[in-house]
Design an enzyme around this catalytic site. Structure first.
Site, PDB file in Angstrom:
ATOM      1  N   SER A 141       0.776  -1.062   0.209  1.00 23.75           N
ATOM      2  CA  SER A 141       0.034  -0.112   0.002  1.00 23.75           C
ATOM      3  C   SER A 141       0.795   1.118  -0.057  1.00 23.75           C
ATOM      4  CB  SER A 141      -0.682   0.051   1.195  1.00 23.75           C
ATOM      5  OG  SER A 141      -1.416   1.188   1.347  1.00 23.75           O
TER       6      SER A 141
ATOM      7  N   TYR B  38      -1.408  -0.128  10.797  1.00 25.94           N
ATOM      8  CA  TYR B  38      -1.493  -0.613   9.142  1.00 25.94           C
ATOM      9  C   TYR B  38      -0.442  -0.090   8.600  1.00 25.94           C
ATOM     10  CZ  TYR B  38      -3.515  -0.939   4.529  1.00 25.94           C
ATOM     11  OH  TYR B  38      -3.590  -1.135   3.356  1.00 25.94           O
TER      12      TYR B  38
END
Length: 167
Positions: free
Chosen positions: A73, A86
């Site tokens: 990501s 995250y």
């Protein structure tokens, strides 16, 4: 792992692994549930590490170039409110891929490692966000064009079709 052994038994070897599983349980750290943090670490870090560990010996013995592609990501280098853990898991995935790539760089038959740091995707990930403060914050952002499955798949296909010397 048993899954890898079954694939090898049926097909003879494994040429490609796409580490694509991931969860995004965004929460302000002050509100974070330790079970959610453990789940993100288990799925986003341990999952790809364990899968890579299981397939790599087979790939290193293959007679053609193999690929390990990890869908990371852009949060691997951008932290936003509620993404501390995250983002840390995605950075770990990207760095893990780079580290193992270096270890395999001089193999006779290369195993190529690619980390795709995708942006926001039109997936169900956001629906799992447990922190209402984060949902409210993100709901206030202007709409953006989200990536979809075919967008990411086209990048994966480009990697698979690229020259063997490219990571």
């Amino acid at each position: 792992s048993r899954c890898v052994q079954e694939v090898v038994a049926k097909w003879g070897t494994i040429h490609h692994l796409i580490n694509n599983a991931g969860i995004m349980l965004l929460a302000y750290f002050k509100n974070a549930d330790l079970g959610d943090l453990d789940a993100m670490i288990d799925v986003n870090i341990k999952g790809p590490i364990y899968c890579t560990h299981a397939v790599l010996p087979h790939m290193r013995q293959a007679n053609k170039t193999c690929n390990i592609i990890s869908i990371s990501s852009d949060a691997d280098r951008k932290v936003f409110p509620g993404s501390a853990t995250y983002s840390a898991t995605k950075a770990a995935l990207s760095l893990f891929s780079e580290g193992v790539r270096f270890e395999c760089a001089n193999d006779k038959v290369p195993v190529r490692f690619t980390s795709i740091s995708a942006g926001a995707g039109a997936t169900e990930l956001f629906s799992h966000v447990p922190d209402q403060e984060i949902k409210t914050l993100f709901g206030s952002f202007p709409p953006m064009h989200m990536l979809n499955g075919p967008d990411i798949a086209s990048v994966v296909m480009n990697v698979l079709q690229s020259a063997d010397h490219m990571d």
